[in-house]
Design a protein around this motif. Structure first.
Motif, short mmCIF file in Angstrom:
data_model
loop_
_atom_site.label_atom_id
_atom_site.label_comp_id
_atom_site.label_asym_id
_atom_site.label_seq_id
_atom_site.Cartn_x
_atom_site.Cartn_y
_atom_site.Cartn_z
N LEU A 284 51.10 72.02 46.76
CA LEU A 284 51.96 71.17 45.98
C LEU A 284 53.14 70.65 46.71
N ASP A 285 53.66 71.22 47.74
CA ASP A 285 54.57 70.92 48.87
C ASP A 285 54.02 69.54 49.48
N THR B 87 53.57 66.71 47.54
CA THR B 87 54.83 66.19 47.17
C THR B 87 55.42 65.27 48.04
N ASP B 88 55.12 65.79 49.42
CA ASP B 88 55.52 65.27 50.71
C ASP B 88 54.75 63.87 50.77
N GLY C 222 51.99 75.81 48.26
CA GLY C 222 51.77 75.04 49.62
C GLY C 222 51.05 73.77 49.68
#
Lengths: 327, 119
Positions: free
Chosen positions: B49-50, B53-54, B47
Motif C-alpha cells: 500500500l505504501d 500510494t507513493d 508495504g
C-alpha cells in the motif's frame, strides 16, 4: 492490551520509530483482526513478515528502496556463477591424479567436493523448473553441503577441495538464497545454462593434469571468473543507472565479497608483490586476504545504506505516504 | 509503477476497484479473488500500500476506530483505475489469444486423419 498485542508490538520494533508512530496501531489492529480471539503467540511466519516489513521501511527511510531488488539481482548472478563453477569442477573432479603419485582420492573422484558440486547442479535445475520455495530449499541444501565439506573431510578422512575453492562458493551460495521467486523463464534457465557451459569448458580443456590446478586452489581459473562477474555486474549497473535504476549498483556492492574471494590469488599476489610476472602469494597471505574480504565485504552494504541516509534522506521530509501527515 | 503488475499488486487494486476498504478487508478480498491461493500478511500488505500510494495509484479515503482499533480505508485513485484497466485489457487479450489457440488445437485433435497419408 492483551498478551498477543504486546508480543506483536514487540515485533513491530523492527520498523523505524517514525513509521511505528504513524502506522503501528493500524498494522497491529490488522494483525489482531487476522489472528482471531484465541491466539496468544504470533506465528513464525508473522514474525518474519514483520521483520521483512521493518527492513523494507528502514531502507525506504534511508532512500535505499532499490537495495532489496538489487540484492535479488545479485542473487541470480551469484547462482549463475556458482552453477558455472560447479559444472566446471564436476568434470575436474574426474581428472584423477596418476596412481603412482599416491595421492588419496574419493572413490572415482578427486575429492568429496563432488557431492557439493552435484548439489549446485541440482539447485540450478530446480530453479529452472520449480522457482520459489523448492528452489530456495535446493540452494540452501547445496550451500550447507558446500559449507560442510571441510568438516566431512576431517571426520571421514577423505580429501576435499581447497578452502580457497570452497569459500567463494559459500559466499555465492549465501547471496543466491536471495534469488527472486518470480523470475521470467529466460532468467530461470540462466544457471542451468551456465552449468552446462562450465561443464563443456572443463571437458574441452580436458587436461589430465587438471586435478593439480584444482588442488592448487583454482588460482588460475577462479580470478578470470571473478573478473567476468564483476564486469557483468558493472555493465548492468551502468545500464540500469542510465534509466535511474539503482539496482545494479546495489547488486555490484553485494557481489564484491564473492568477487573478492574468487580473486584472492590476485589480491594476495598484489600484497606479496609480483614475482616472475605472475602472482605468487604465500598461503598465509591468501588466508589473510580471504579473511579480510569475508569480513569487510558484507559490511559494505550496511555502510552504504548508512552513508546514503547521512548524505540525504529524500523520504524523511516527505509526508507519510498513506495519511499525508508530515513527520 | 512497473507494468505488467505483479499478481498481489493487481489483486489489491482489483479489490479496491469496488469500494474503499481497510487493510483487513483487503486481505480477505484478495484471498477471495485468488480462490484462497494468495494470503497476504499485514506487513506485506502495508508495504504494498505504501508503494502504491507513493506511485499515486491508491489514496487514503478515511479513518475509523472500531473496537479501539484504528482502521484506515484506502481507495483507488483515478490513475490507479486507469492502470488497472490497462492491465486488465492486456490480460484479457492474452486470455483471448490463448483460448483461440487451445480451441484450434482441440479441433485439430478431433479431425480424423486419413490413414496412409498422401500415398
Amino acid at each position: 492490551m492483551n498478551e498477543l498485542e504486546r508480543r506483536y508490538r514487540r515485533l513491530l520494533r523492527a520498523y523505524p520509530p517514525d513509521y511505528r508512530r504513524e502506522r503501528g496501531d493500524e498494522i497491529i489492529g490488522t494483525y489482531l483482526d487476522v489472528a482471531g480471539p484465541d491466539r496468544r503467540w504470533p506465528s513464525l511466519a508473522e514474525a518474519a513478515d514483520l521483520g521483512r516489513g521493518g527492513l523494507r521501511q528502514r531502507l525506504r527511510a534511508a532512500g535505499a528502496t532499490d537495495l532489496i531488488p538489487g540484492v535479488r539481482l545479485a542473487g541470480l548472478l551469484a547462482l549463475t556463477t556458482a552453477a558455472f563453477l560447479a559444472g566446471f569442477w564436476v568434470f575436474a573432479e574426474q581428472q584423477l591424479p596418476p596412481a603412482e603419485a599416491g595421492v588419496p582420492v574419493f572413490g572415482p573422484f578427486v575429492s568429496v567436493g563432488i557431492v557439493a558440486w552435484c548439489g549446485w547442479l541440482i539447485a540450478a535445475l530446480v530453479v529452472a523448473v520449480a522457482p520459489g520455495r523448492p528452489a530456495r530449499v535446493a540452494i540452501g541444501v547445496a550451500l550447507l553441503m558446500t559449507a560442510a565439506v571441510p568438516a566431512v573431510s576431517v571426520l571421514a578422512g577423505v580429501p576435499r577441495p581447497p578452502l580457497l575453492v570452497l569459500a567463494p562458493m559459500v559466499a555465492l551460495g549465501v547471496l543466491a538464497l536471495a534469488v527472486d521467486d518470480g523470475l521470467p523463464v529466460l532468467a530461470r534457465v540462466l544457471p542451468v545454462t551456465a552449468a552446462t557451459v562450465g561443464g563443456f569448458l572443463s571437458y574441452a580443456m580436458g587436461v589430465g593434469a587438471y586435478w593439480g590446478a584444482y588442488r592448487g586452489g583454482g588460482g588460475e581459473f577462479q580470478p578470470p571468473i571473478g573478473t567476468v562477474l564483476l564486469l557483468v555486474v558493472l555493465l548492468l549497473a551502468i545500464g540500469l543507472g542510465m534509466r535511474r535504476d539503482a539496482r545494479g549498483g546495489w547488486a555490484a556492492m553485494a557481489l564484491l565479497t564473492p568477487v573478492g574471494l574468487l580473486n584472492v590469488h590476485l589480491l594476495a599476489g598484489a600484497v606479496d608483490g609480483l614475482a616472475s610476472g605472475a602472482p605468487r602469494p604465500t598461503y598465509p597471505t591468501m588466508v589473510g586476504v580471504a579473511l579480510a574480504v569475508a569480513l569487510l565485504g558484507p559490511a559494505l552494504l550496511p555502510a552504504a545504506v548508512a552513508l546514503r541516509r547521512r548524505l540525504g534522506t529524500p523520504s524523511a521530509a516527505a509526508p507519510c505516504p498513506t495519511c499525508g501527515r508530515h513527520r | 509503477m512497473d507494468t505488467p503488475l505483479r499478481e498481489p499488486t493487481y489483486l489489491i487494486l482489483t479489490a479496491l476497484a469496488r469500494e474503499p476498504m481497510h487493510g483487513y478487508a483487503i486481505i480477505g478480498e484478495v484471498a477471495a479473488l485468488s480462490d484462497g491461493r494468495l494470503s497476504l500478511r499485514p506487513g506485506t500488505l502495508y508495504g504494498a500500500l505504501d508503494r502504491l500510494t507513493d506511485a499515486g495509484l491508491v489514496e487514503l479515503d478515511r479513518e475509523e476506530t472500531v473496537d479501539g482499533r484504528l482502521r484506515r480505508y484506502y481507495r483507488l485513485s483515478p490513475s490507479g483505475a486507469s492502470i488497472l484497466a490497462a492491465e486488465t485489457e492486456r490480460l484479457r487479450r492474452n486470455v483471448e489469444a490463448a483460448t483461440a489457440r487451445l480451441r484450434a488445437r482441440k479441433a485439430q485433435a478431433l479431425t480424423p486423419r486419413t490413414a496412409g497419408g498422401l500415398a
